[in-house]
Design a protein around this motif. Structure first.
Motif, PDB file in Angstrom:
ATOM      1  N   ALA A 282      43.326  32.862  24.337  1.00 36.30           N
ATOM      2  CA  ALA A 282      42.913  32.633  22.948  1.00 36.30           C
ATOM      3  C   ALA A 282      41.407  32.811  22.757  1.00 36.30           C
ATOM      4  CB  ALA A 282      43.335  31.235  22.496  1.00 36.30           C
ATOM      5  N   ILE A 283      40.665  32.945  23.845  1.00 37.93           N
ATOM      6  CA  ILE A 283      39.220  33.164  23.722  1.00 37.93           C
ATOM      7  C   ILE A 283      38.975  34.616  23.329  1.00 37.93           C
ATOM      8  CG2 ILE A 283      37.034  33.287  24.975  1.00 37.93           C
ATOM      9  CD1 ILE A 283      37.930  30.986  26.689  1.00 37.93           C
ATOM     10  N   PHE A 284      38.348  34.797  22.167  1.00 37.93           N
ATOM     11  CA  PHE A 284      38.035  36.169  21.737  1.00 37.93           C
ATOM     12  C   PHE A 284      36.550  36.420  21.972  1.00 37.93           C
ATOM     13  CE2 PHE A 284      36.556  39.302  18.652  1.00 37.93           C
ATOM     14  CZ  PHE A 284      37.375  40.369  18.982  1.00 37.93           C
ATOM     15  N   SER A 285      36.275  37.243  22.946  1.00 35.90           N
ATOM     16  CA  SER A 285      34.903  37.601  23.288  1.00 35.90           C
ATOM     17  C   SER A 285      34.924  38.898  24.068  1.00 35.90           C
ATOM     18  CB  SER A 285      34.258  36.496  24.130  1.00 35.90           C
ATOM     19  OG  SER A 285      33.109  36.984  24.800  1.00 35.90           O
ATOM     20  N   PRO A 286      34.254  39.937  23.577  1.00 34.35           N
ATOM     21  CA  PRO A 286      34.190  41.193  24.340  1.00 34.35           C
ATOM     22  C   PRO A 286      33.615  40.995  25.737  1.00 34.35           C
ATOM     23  CG  PRO A 286      33.453  41.541  22.083  1.00 34.35           C
ATOM     24  CD  PRO A 286      33.610  40.055  22.266  1.00 34.35           C
ATOM     25  N   THR A 287      32.620  40.097  25.862  1.00 35.34           N
ATOM     26  CA  THR A 287      32.029  39.843  27.183  1.00 35.34           C
ATOM     27  C   THR A 287      33.059  39.245  28.132  1.00 35.34           C
ATOM     28  OG1 THR A 287      29.844  39.488  26.199  1.00 35.34           O
ATOM     29  CG2 THR A 287      30.211  38.612  28.422  1.00 35.34           C
ATOM     30  N   TYR A 288      33.805  38.252  27.648  1.00 36.74           N
ATOM     31  CA  TYR A 288      34.836  37.600  28.455  1.00 36.74           C
ATOM     32  C   TYR A 288      35.895  38.606  28.889  1.00 36.74           C
ATOM     33  CZ  TYR A 288      38.673  34.294  29.489  1.00 36.74           C
ATOM     34  OH  TYR A 288      39.710  33.598  30.072  1.00 36.74           O
ATOM     35  N   GLN A 289      36.379  39.406  27.961  1.00 36.90           N
ATOM     36  CA  GLN A 289      37.436  40.362  28.279  1.00 36.90           C
ATOM     37  C   GLN A 289      36.938  41.450  29.229  1.00 36.90           C
ATOM     38  OE1 GLN A 289      39.220  41.695  24.609  1.00 36.90           O
ATOM     39  NE2 GLN A 289      39.597  39.609  23.898  1.00 36.90           N
ATOM     40  N   THR A 290      35.697  41.880  29.036  1.00 37.80           N
ATOM     41  CA  THR A 290      35.123  42.885  29.938  1.00 37.80           C
ATOM     42  C   THR A 290      35.000  42.340  31.362  1.00 37.80           C
ATOM     43  OG1 THR A 290      33.892  43.965  28.155  1.00 37.80           O
ATOM     44  CG2 THR A 290      33.097  44.322  30.404  1.00 37.80           C
ATOM     45  N   LEU A 291      34.586  41.085  31.485  1.00 35.72           N
ATOM     46  CA  LEU A 291      34.469  40.472  32.808  1.00 35.72           C
ATOM     47  C   LEU A 291      35.828  40.368  33.496  1.00 35.72           C
ATOM     48  CD1 LEU A 291      31.831  37.657  32.182  1.00 35.72           C
ATOM     49  CD2 LEU A 291      31.586  39.606  33.731  1.00 35.72           C
ATOM     50  N   LEU A 292      36.864  40.036  32.748  1.00 39.50           N
ATOM     51  CA  LEU A 292      38.207  39.973  33.324  1.00 39.50           C
ATOM     52  C   LEU A 292      38.615  41.317  33.912  1.00 39.50           C
ATOM     53  CD1 LEU A 292      40.033  37.912  30.536  1.00 39.50           C
ATOM     54  CD2 LEU A 292      39.371  37.082  32.797  1.00 39.50           C
ATOM     55  N   LEU A 293      38.357  42.381  33.172  1.00 44.26           N
ATOM     56  CA  LEU A 293      38.716  43.722  33.636  1.00 44.26           C
ATOM     57  C   LEU A 293      37.841  44.157  34.813  1.00 44.26           C
ATOM     58  CD1 LEU A 293      39.293  45.436  30.172  1.00 44.26           C
ATOM     59  CD2 LEU A 293      41.036  44.798  31.849  1.00 44.26           C
TER      60      LEU A 293
ATOM     61  N   TYR B 210      47.349  36.929  21.059  1.00 40.96           N
ATOM     62  CA  TYR B 210      46.772  36.478  22.323  1.00 40.96           C
ATOM     63  C   TYR B 210      47.523  37.085  23.507  1.00 40.96           C
ATOM     64  CZ  TYR B 210      44.809  33.028  19.116  1.00 40.96           C
ATOM     65  OH  TYR B 210      44.180  32.425  18.068  1.00 40.96           O
ATOM     66  N   ARG B 211      48.822  37.311  23.325  1.00 41.27           N
ATOM     67  CA  ARG B 211      49.603  37.910  24.412  1.00 41.27           C
ATOM     68  C   ARG B 211      49.163  39.346  24.690  1.00 41.27           C
ATOM     69  NH1 ARG B 211      54.135  35.361  21.814  1.00 41.27           N
ATOM     70  NH2 ARG B 211      54.927  37.387  21.135  1.00 41.27           N
ATOM     71  N   ALA B 212      48.526  39.984  23.718  1.00 39.87           N
ATOM     72  CA  ALA B 212      48.068  41.363  23.910  1.00 39.87           C
ATOM     73  C   ALA B 212      47.060  41.441  25.053  1.00 39.87           C
ATOM     74  CB  ALA B 212      47.457  41.907  22.613  1.00 39.87           C
ATOM     75  N   LEU B 213      46.172  40.459  25.158  1.00 44.80           N
ATOM     76  CA  LEU B 213      45.213  40.448  26.260  1.00 44.80           C
ATOM     77  C   LEU B 213      45.931  40.286  27.590  1.00 44.80           C
ATOM     78  CD1 LEU B 213      42.404  40.291  27.538  1.00 44.80           C
ATOM     79  CD2 LEU B 213      42.366  37.848  26.976  1.00 44.80           C
ATOM     80  N   ILE B 214      46.931  39.419  27.632  1.00 39.65           N
ATOM     81  CA  ILE B 214      47.688  39.211  28.865  1.00 39.65           C
ATOM     82  C   ILE B 214      48.332  40.505  29.316  1.00 39.65           C
ATOM     83  CG2 ILE B 214      49.681  38.022  29.870  1.00 39.65           C
ATOM     84  CD1 ILE B 214      49.019  35.648  28.052  1.00 39.65           C
ATOM     85  N   GLU B 215      48.930  41.228  28.388  1.00 41.21           N
ATOM     86  CA  GLU B 215      49.601  42.477  28.751  1.00 41.21           C
ATOM     87  C   GLU B 215      48.601  43.549  29.170  1.00 41.21           C
ATOM     88  OE1 GLU B 215      52.682  42.572  29.377  1.00 41.21           O
ATOM     89  OE2 GLU B 215      52.868  40.515  28.651  1.00 41.21           O
ATOM     90  N   GLU B 216      47.414  43.549  28.574  1.00 43.47           N
ATOM     91  CA  GLU B 216      46.386  44.505  29.005  1.00 43.47           C
ATOM     92  C   GLU B 216      45.961  44.216  30.439  1.00 43.47           C
ATOM     93  OE1 GLU B 216      41.974  46.242  27.742  1.00 43.47           O
ATOM     94  OE2 GLU B 216      42.808  44.515  26.688  1.00 43.47           O
ATOM     95  N   LEU B 217      45.786  42.935  30.760  1.00 44.43           N
ATOM     96  CA  LEU B 217      45.413  42.568  32.128  1.00 44.43           C
ATOM     97  C   LEU B 217      46.525  42.928  33.107  1.00 44.43           C
ATOM     98  CD1 LEU B 217      43.817  39.076  31.383  1.00 44.43           C
ATOM     99  CD2 LEU B 217      42.607  41.214  31.899  1.00 44.43           C
ATOM    100  N   ARG B 218      47.770  42.707  32.698  1.00 40.82           N
ATOM    101  CA  ARG B 218      48.904  43.071  33.566  1.00 40.82           C
ATOM    102  C   ARG B 218      48.921  44.577  33.813  1.00 40.82           C
ATOM    103  NH1 ARG B 218      53.649  40.045  33.854  1.00 40.82           N
ATOM    104  NH2 ARG B 218      53.420  39.292  31.713  1.00 40.82           N
ATOM    105  N   ALA B 219      48.614  45.352  32.777  1.00 40.58           N
ATOM    106  CA  ALA B 219      48.606  46.813  32.914  1.00 40.58           C
ATOM    107  C   ALA B 219      47.525  47.284  33.884  1.00 40.58           C
ATOM    108  CB  ALA B 219      48.396  47.463  31.544  1.00 40.58           C
ATOM    109  N   HIS B 220      46.497  46.464  34.072  1.00 44.70           N
ATOM    110  CA  HIS B 220      45.417  46.800  35.012  1.00 44.70           C
ATOM    111  C   HIS B 220      45.624  46.157  36.388  1.00 44.70           C
ATOM    112  CE1 HIS B 220      43.341  48.179  31.361  1.00 44.70           C
ATOM    113  NE2 HIS B 220      42.551  48.857  32.171  1.00 44.70           N
ATOM    114  N   GLY B 221      46.822  45.650  36.642  1.00 44.38           N
ATOM    115  CA  GLY B 221      47.158  45.184  37.972  1.00 44.38           C
ATOM    116  C   GLY B 221      47.190  43.685  38.183  1.00 44.38           C
ATOM    117  N   ALA B 222      46.936  42.897  37.138  1.00 43.26           N
ATOM    118  CA  ALA B 222      46.955  41.448  37.303  1.00 43.26           C
ATOM    119  C   ALA B 222      48.375  40.924  37.413  1.00 43.26           C
ATOM    120  CB  ALA B 222      46.251  40.774  36.122  1.00 43.26           C
TER     121      ALA B 222
END
Length: 231
Positions: free
Chosen positions: A85-96, A123-135
């Motif tokens: 639920a955290i919306f932050s480009p910095t946070y999402q970039t760090l995850l990737l 919010y699930r969209a971020l989860i699926e993006e991370l899964r697509a990158h191998g998480a």
């Protein structure tokens, strides 16, 4: 900004496989407490949005710096708390970036969806993006009041981490033990690995063995500690 987030550092707790070998670590946020003169956990649910974001960014940057040292003893899995639920480009970039660096180092990343995190479709969209990158996506504290079957049905998980309360209940009665054994087998049939958390004694280890869990985690093996203890 509160001092809570400013002094947060990652501690690591081993995740033990069926063969009793360390198969990974969970990264846990800790801060120095002047009263007890020790590092203590942080209550994520009590943090404001800005403070939580600052804490998560601080933790992710520190974890990235620790990955090369962790990889030396691997291959390992590294479990990291995730609040989608955290919306932050910095946070999402760090995850990737963590996913990309871990992949190069042979580390598998588990993102633990916090039991209080919101799971609406945006919010699930971020989860699926991370899964697509191998998480690998883990359901944290399953069996607690905040994490029930409805939450488990909200999205597909690769790992389910059993709340400590289930282990304690299974230790009290044969009926509860039988029910939890069946639940573990059911989750595994659906393709999910099961982690038994809160394993604090030898009897807990034996009970978790009997339940058939894929992994165990708790004070019976080790308390969360700085990276220097493990590397």
């Amino acid at each position: 900004m509160s001092a809570v987030a400013d002094v947060a550092v990652p501690f690591y707790q081993p995740i033990i496989g069926r063969d009793r070998r360390v198969r990974g670590y969970e990264a846990l946020a800790r801060r120095w407490d002047a009263v007890t003169q020790s590092y203590q956990g942080i209550d994520f649910a009590s943090l404001g949005q800005d403070e939580s974001l600052h804490l998560d960014i601080l933790m992710l940057r520190a974890i990235m710096g620790d990955l090369p040292a962790l990889a030396k003893g691997g291959p390992y899995a590294l479990s990291i708390n995730l609040n989608p639920a955290i919306f932050s480009p910095t946070y999402q970039t760090l995850l990737l970036r963590i996913l990309a660096q871990a992949r190069q180092l042979g580390i598998t990343i588990w993102f633990e969806v916090l039991e209080h995190a919101r799971l609406e479709s945006r919010y699930r969209a971020l989860i699926e993006e991370l899964r697509a990158h191998g998480a690998h996506i883990a359901c944290d504290d399953f069996g607690s009041l905040a994490c029930n079957f409805q939450r488990l049905m909200a999205l597909p998980y690769d790992i389910v981490k059993l709340d400590r309360s289930l282990l304690l209940q299974a230790a009290r009665t044969p009926h509860a033990c039988k029910m939890l054994t069946g639940l573990v087998a059911y989750l595994q049939r659906l393709g999910m690995a099961v982690v038994c958390e809160g394993v604090e004694t030898q009897s807990h280890i034996e009970l978790a063995n009997g339940l058939g869990c894929d992994y165990q985690q708790g004070y019976a093996y080790a308390r969360p500690s700085p990276l220097s203890r493990w590397c």
